[in-house]
Design a protein around this motif. Structure first.
Motif, mmCIF file in Angstrom:
data_model
loop_
_atom_site.group_PDB
_atom_site.id
_atom_site.type_symbol
_atom_site.label_atom_id
_atom_site.label_comp_id
_atom_site.label_asym_id
_atom_site.label_seq_id
_atom_site.Cartn_x
_atom_site.Cartn_y
_atom_site.Cartn_z
ATOM 1 N N ALA A 1 41.152 29.091 40.817
ATOM 2 C CA ALA A 1 40.347 29.733 41.849
ATOM 3 C C ALA A 1 40.432 28.923 43.139
ATOM 4 N N ARG A 2 40.531 29.638 44.256
ATOM 5 C CA ARG A 2 40.664 28.980 45.549
ATOM 6 C C ARG A 2 39.625 29.502 46.534
ATOM 7 N N VAL A 3 39.404 28.723 47.591
ATOM 8 C CA VAL A 3 38.501 29.120 48.666
ATOM 9 C C VAL A 3 39.271 29.108 49.966
ATOM 10 N N VAL A 4 38.778 29.868 50.939
ATOM 11 C CA VAL A 4 39.332 29.850 52.287
ATOM 12 C C VAL A 4 38.274 29.250 53.196
ATOM 13 N N ASP A 5 38.698 28.376 54.085
ATOM 14 C CA ASP A 5 37.787 27.656 54.978
ATOM 15 C C ASP A 5 38.276 27.809 56.415
ATOM 16 N N ILE A 6 37.380 28.279 57.287
ATOM 17 C CA ILE A 6 37.684 28.386 58.711
ATOM 18 C C ILE A 6 36.542 27.744 59.480
ATOM 19 N N ASN A 7 36.845 26.655 60.131
ATOM 20 C CA ASN A 7 35.842 25.983 60.961
ATOM 21 C C ASN A 7 34.570 25.635 60.186
ATOM 22 N N GLY A 8 34.722 25.277 58.915
ATOM 23 C CA GLY A 8 33.575 24.893 58.109
ATOM 24 C C GLY A 8 32.873 26.032 57.402
ATOM 25 N N VAL A 9 33.287 27.280 57.665
ATOM 26 C CA VAL A 9 32.727 28.449 56.981
ATOM 27 C C VAL A 9 33.692 28.836 55.873
ATOM 28 N N GLU A 10 33.209 28.951 54.636
ATOM 29 C CA GLU A 10 34.124 29.206 53.534
ATOM 30 C C GLU A 10 33.592 30.251 52.567
ATOM 31 N N THR A 11 34.520 30.817 51.802
ATOM 32 C CA THR A 11 34.193 31.774 50.753
ATOM 33 C C THR A 11 35.324 31.774 49.739
ATOM 34 N N LYS A 12 35.110 32.427 48.599
ATOM 35 C CA LYS A 12 36.159 32.505 47.589
ATOM 36 C C LYS A 12 37.308 33.367 48.098
ATOM 37 N N LEU A 13 38.512 32.956 47.729
ATOM 38 C CA LEU A 13 39.716 33.683 48.132
ATOM 39 C C LEU A 13 40.158 34.615 47.016
ATOM 40 N N PRO A 14 40.091 35.941 47.222
ATOM 41 C CA PRO A 14 40.556 36.882 46.194
ATOM 42 C C PRO A 14 42.051 36.694 45.939
ATOM 43 N N SER A 15 42.499 37.121 44.767
ATOM 44 C CA SER A 15 43.908 36.941 44.402
ATOM 45 C C SER A 15 44.863 37.664 45.344
ATOM 46 N N ASP A 16 44.397 38.782 45.951
ATOM 47 C CA ASP A 16 45.263 39.527 46.875
ATOM 48 C C ASP A 16 45.177 38.998 48.301
ATOM 49 N N GLY A 17 44.327 38.000 48.536
ATOM 50 C CA GLY A 17 44.224 37.395 49.859
ATOM 51 C C GLY A 17 43.395 38.167 50.863
ATOM 52 N N VAL A 18 42.752 39.260 50.444
ATOM 53 C CA VAL A 18 41.952 40.077 51.364
ATOM 54 C C VAL A 18 40.472 39.743 51.182
ATOM 55 N N VAL A 19 39.858 39.168 52.216
ATOM 56 C CA VAL A 19 38.460 38.743 52.166
ATOM 57 C C VAL A 19 37.585 39.774 52.865
ATOM 58 N N THR A 20 36.587 40.297 52.142
ATOM 59 C CA THR A 20 35.665 41.275 52.722
ATOM 60 C C THR A 20 34.210 40.834 52.567
ATOM 61 N N ASP A 21 34.001 39.586 52.180
ATOM 62 C CA ASP A 21 32.650 39.051 52.007
ATOM 63 C C ASP A 21 31.895 39.153 53.329
ATOM 64 N N ARG A 22 30.860 40.010 53.375
ATOM 65 C CA ARG A 22 30.143 40.299 54.614
ATOM 66 C C ARG A 22 29.438 39.069 55.170
ATOM 67 N N VAL A 23 28.838 38.282 54.304
ATOM 68 C CA VAL A 23 28.140 37.076 54.760
ATOM 69 C C VAL A 23 29.122 36.115 55.424
ATOM 70 N N PHE A 24 30.288 35.938 54.798
ATOM 71 C CA PHE A 24 31.315 35.053 55.350
ATOM 72 C C PHE A 24 31.815 35.575 56.691
ATOM 73 N N LEU A 25 32.110 36.866 56.773
ATOM 74 C CA LEU A 25 32.656 37.446 57.999
ATOM 75 C C LEU A 25 31.652 37.389 59.148
ATOM 76 N N ASP A 26 30.360 37.610 58.833
ATOM 77 C CA ASP A 26 29.332 37.535 59.873
ATOM 78 C C ASP A 26 29.188 36.111 60.395
ATOM 79 N N ALA A 27 29.357 35.125 59.499
ATOM 80 C CA ALA A 27 29.283 33.726 59.922
ATOM 81 C C ALA A 27 30.540 33.324 60.692
ATOM 82 N N LEU A 28 31.677 33.907 60.316
ATOM 83 C CA LEU A 28 32.952 33.581 60.952
ATOM 84 C C LEU A 28 32.934 33.880 62.446
ATOM 85 N N VAL A 29 32.367 35.043 62.839
ATOM 86 C CA VAL A 29 32.404 35.445 64.250
ATOM 87 C C VAL A 29 31.576 34.528 65.145
#
Length: 343
Positions: free
Chosen positions: A218-246
């Motif tokens: 299992a892997r995670v993706v991290d952008i500027n300290g904001v992270e979430t689990k990385l799905p096997s297909d590489g497509v992240v739709t986690d709303r909490v993560f995306l709202d924090a990302l912006v």
């Protein structure tokens, strides 16, 4: 003169002897094979961190409009503010204006006795906000007494007149339950404009082209300290993560860049969710590689290892037992049990 001739003869003789005595370069096929060197190994934590580019599916900001007019007498929002459904972001002429999100945009005044999908959408939002108003299905789209009481509850909550009716001049429709204003046109003490501002850019998905050959896990993706689990297909739709990302500096800089730069993607880091307890060995010590399995030489024995990845010219491995040292290079032919196994 005689002495000078003798000296010249001695020098010539010395040069001639030197040509035959000094050895020339040894052909590479005749050089001695270097002796294997025993190299101590160290144990390290290994998370297989990789820097990759992420592509973003974004929606540009849209206008937030209002049909009313008057002087702004109370202001609780500005640029980069969050507007939430069911709250009052500002007041005009001393009257609180309510922000509301409904699945059907509000396009007319609503009051008792009316019917339609917009009535049902208003009822659904008031129920979600906790003001009641639920009723039997056949009356869902009808503005009945229960809906009127629910609306009065909302008006009481924001401090507005308890009319039990909803007028377009008393509300602002929101495209989401909670939005962020990228810009605001409201100024305290001045006339409220028809366009109150624009929503910020939103991200609906983040797409990462996951590299091949990664060690399973299992892997995670991290952008500027904001992270979430990385799905096997590489497509992240986690709303909490995306709202924090912006809200990160990385996204703000990316969104302000030109179209060509944005097309290059947003720099991201992917890593194992749980770091591995690995043994760090020289890359030349590994042989018999078969997928994520290989061997290293320890003394006169082959030791089977899991091949986790690499780190600056070293291999990060997981041996089946404790490993204190390896031989480099592997001088003699040795069998690796996993080299012939099916992958």
């Amino acid at each position: 003169m005689f002495i000078l001739l003798i000296c010249l003869c001695c020098i010539s003789f010395g040069l001639a002897v030197g040509v035959f005595v000094v050895p020339g370069p040894i052909p590479s096929n005749l050089r001695q094979t270097p002796v294997s060197e025993e190299i101590p190994v160290v144990r390290e934590s290994f998370d297989d961190s990789r820097t990759v580019k992420a592509q973003l599916d974004v929606t540009e900001g849209q206008s937030i409009a209002w049909t009313g007019g008057g002087i702004v007498t109370k202001l609780g929002v500005g640029s980069q503010s969050i507007l939430s459904s069911g709250e009052s972001p500002f007041s005009v002429d001393g009257k609180p204006i309510v922000a509301l999100h409904t699945s059907v945009p509000l396009y007319r005044d609503l009051y008792a006795g009316m019917a339609g999908e917009d009535v049902g959408a208003l009822r659904d939002e008031l129920v979600r906000l906790g003001f009641g108003g639920d009723t039997v299905q056949r009356l869902h789209d009808t503005f009945d007494r229960s809906l009127r009481l629910s609306l009065i509850g909302l008006q009481k909550h924001i401090g507005a007149a308890r009319t039990g009716a909803l007028h377009l001049t008393d509300c602002v429709w929101l495209p989401g339950q909670s939005i962020t204003l990228a810009s605001s046109s409201l100024v305290l003490g001045q006339s409220a404009p028809q366009e109150l501002g624009r929503t910020a850019m939103t991200v609906s998905a983040l797409k990462i082209n996951v590299p091949d050959g990664l060690y399973p896990g299992a892997r995670v993706v991290d952008i500027n300290g904001v992270e979430t689990k990385l799905p096997s297909d590489g497509v992240v739709t986690d709303r909490v993560f995306l709202d924090a990302l912006v809200k990160t500096d990385a996204f703000v800089q990316w969104s302000a860049a030109g179209e060509e730069q944005r097309a290059g993607g947003l720099s991201s880091t992917i890593r194992l969710e749980h770091a591995l307890d690995a043994t760090k060995v020289p890359a030349g010590a590994v042989f018999g590689i078969n997928g994520h399995r290989a061997c290293v030489r320890n003394g006169e024995h082959s030791v089977v290892v899991d091949l986790y990845g690499s780190d600056n010219g070293f291999a990060m491995v997981g041996p089946e037992g404790r490993l204190s040292s390896v031989q480099v290079p592997v001088r003699v032919a040795m069998q690796c049990p996993v080299s012939t196994q099916a992958r």
